[in-house]
Design a protein around this motif. Structure first.
Motif, PDB file in Angstrom:
ATOM      1  N   GLY A  12       0.836  -1.201   0.000  1.00 27.91           N
ATOM      2  CA  GLY A  12       0.000   0.000   0.000  1.00 27.91           C
ATOM      3  C   GLY A  12       0.862   1.239   0.000  1.00 27.91           C
ATOM      4  N   ARG A  13       0.234   2.378  -0.136  1.00 31.71           N
ATOM      5  CA  ARG A  13       0.988   3.635  -0.114  1.00 31.71           C
ATOM      6  C   ARG A  13       1.441   3.939   1.313  1.00 31.71           C
ATOM      7  NH1 ARG A  13       0.275   8.368  -2.575  1.00 31.71           N
ATOM      8  NH2 ARG A  13      -1.539   8.859  -1.302  1.00 31.71           N
ATOM      9  N   PRO A  14       2.404   4.851   1.467  1.00 34.66           N
ATOM     10  CA  PRO A  14       2.828   5.209   2.822  1.00 34.66           C
ATOM     11  C   PRO A  14       1.628   5.645   3.663  1.00 34.66           C
ATOM     12  CG  PRO A  14       4.266   6.232   1.188  1.00 34.66           C
ATOM     13  CD  PRO A  14       3.157   5.596   0.428  1.00 34.66           C
ATOM     14  N   ASN A  15       1.630   5.211   4.928  1.00 31.13           N
ATOM     15  CA  ASN A  15       0.584   5.637   5.859  1.00 31.13           C
ATOM     16  C   ASN A  15      -0.777   4.960   5.662  1.00 31.13           C
ATOM     17  OD1 ASN A  15      -0.988   8.162   7.438  1.00 31.13           O
ATOM     18  ND2 ASN A  15       1.117   7.786   8.002  1.00 31.13           N
ATOM     19  N   ALA A  16      -0.840   3.926   4.813  1.00 28.92           N
ATOM     20  CA  ALA A  16      -2.125   3.267   4.531  1.00 28.92           C
ATOM     21  C   ALA A  16      -2.662   2.501   5.738  1.00 28.92           C
ATOM     22  CB  ALA A  16      -1.968   2.313   3.345  1.00 28.92           C
ATOM     23  N   GLY A  17      -1.764   2.188   6.686  1.00 29.15           N
ATOM     24  CA  GLY A  17      -2.184   1.444   7.872  1.00 29.15           C
ATOM     25  C   GLY A  17      -1.728  -0.013   7.849  1.00 29.15           C
ATOM     26  N   LYS A  18      -0.687  -0.310   7.062  1.00 30.79           N
ATOM     27  CA  LYS A  18      -0.209  -1.693   6.914  1.00 30.79           C
ATOM     28  C   LYS A  18       0.342  -2.248   8.239  1.00 30.79           C
ATOM     29  CE  LYS A  18       2.604  -0.209   3.655  1.00 30.79           C
ATOM     30  NZ  LYS A  18       2.130   1.194   3.595  1.00 30.79           N
ATOM     31  N   SER A  19       1.262  -1.500   8.833  1.00 31.50           N
ATOM     32  CA  SER A  19       1.897  -1.991  10.062  1.00 31.50           C
ATOM     33  C   SER A  19       0.886  -2.063  11.208  1.00 31.50           C
ATOM     34  CB  SER A  19       3.075  -1.091  10.438  1.00 31.50           C
ATOM     35  OG  SER A  19       4.003  -1.032   9.373  1.00 31.50           O
TER      36      SER A  19
END
Ligand code: GTP
Ligand code: MG
Length: 294
Positions: A12-19
């Motif tokens: 996903g794009r940066p800051n998408a909430g992956k982590s």
């Protein structure tokens, strides 16, 4: 063979909430999370085992096209994870434009994937339905579309249930008690970086990194020595702060995160070092743990 196991790249794009998605799923804070973009710099494997299914999630840096060498490494990490995994999860924040998903589709060939609309707690029901409707024109491409929020465990359970049906028959790759095959040193590094992200502003989160120099386990306390590296002398001054207050604050927060994770007391020694061009040269990046050669 009755078990299923597979590798899933979280893209996903940066800051998408992956982590955040992965930490919440595992019920344990392992991956670095920040409200600032480009927090994750390297792949991290997180293992979710339940009953007869094991899913190894690969957290990746947000996909972002920037010129810098460090960003080139981050992009390569995400691409490599996409290649190596059996299945992909594309995370797109509910308010993000749909064309980022279109771009993702153009780059994945025929890899099966699922689409997760993240942070739906920040949108109204109408907004969510409208977005789902907009994505439906791609329904022949994705295996499923699930709206999720890290505040709603039910939505994450749904993701697990659906994902499990796509996992190939395989023996488990890891012991079912393992949450991450990454080393304690690697995880601790990320925890100190998280504290740097939280306590530093402007360009400093992006122009600094952390090297864990020593890790000594003792019966009641672990000793950790780490360096915060920056590009310039003036940045060293800012990281340390007046009367070392900033560095103390970084250390205190990092210690809290690490002790919670290890469930053990630690002694954390932090020093700040200037390494010119650490983020621009391959050999220097390699020494910090970002190895291009794979
Ligand atoms: N409201 C809300 N905020 C969320 C949710 N998930 C993540 N966030 C916030 O979004 C920000 C980014 O989260 P991360 O998990 O670091 O995002 P990421 O995709 O890993 O970002 P990079 O590593 O930079 O690519 C943080 O401030 C999180 O607290 C959610 O479901 N709801
Ligand atoms: Mg991340």
């Amino acid at each position: 063979m009755d078990t299923k196991a597979g590798f899933i790249a979280v893209i996903g794009r940066p800051n998408a909430g992956k982590s955040t998605f992965l930490n919440t799923l595992l019920g344990e804070k392992l991956a670095l999370v920040s409200h600032k973009v480009n927090a994750t710099r390297k792949r991290m494997n997180l293992v979710f085992t339940k009953d007869d299914v094991q899913m190894i999630f690969v957290d990746t840096p947000g996909i972002d096209k920037q010129e810098k060498m460090l960003n080139a490494f981050m992009l390569k990490e995400a691409m490599k994870a996409m290649q190596d995994c059996d299945f992909l999860l594309f995370l797109s924040p509910i308010h993000d434009k749909i064309n980022f998903y279109q771009e993702f589709l153009e780059n994945i060939g025929d890899k099966p994937h699922m689409l997760l609309l993240t942070k739906v707690d920040t949108a109204s029901k109408e907004e969510i339905l409208k977005k789902i409707k907009a994505y439906e024109k791609y329904q022949d491409f994705y295996k499923a579309l699930i709206p999720i929020s890290s505040k709603d465990n039910g939505s994450l359970k749904k993701v697990i249930e659906v994902l499990a049906t796509f996992m190939p028959k395989n023996p488990f790759y890891y012991d079912d008690a393992i949450l991450s095959p990454n080393t304690t040193r690697e995880i601790v590094k990320e925890m100190i970086r998280e504290s740097c992200f939280n306590n530093l502003s402007d360009e400093l989160p992006y122009e600094s990194d952390v090297i864990v120099r020593a890790y000594q386990e003792k019966l009641n306390i672990d000793y950790i020595k780490a360096e915060i590296i920056v590009l310039k002398q003036s940045q060293k001054g800012v990281v340390i702060g007046k009367n070392a207050t900033t560095l103390k604050r970084i250390g205190k927060e990092a210690r809290g995160i690490i002790e919670k994770f290890l469930n053990k007391k630690i002694y954390l020694e932090l020093i700040v070092k200037v390494v010119p061009n650490w983020n621009k040269q391959k050999d220097k990046l390699k020494k910090i743990g970002y190895n291009f050669e794979y």
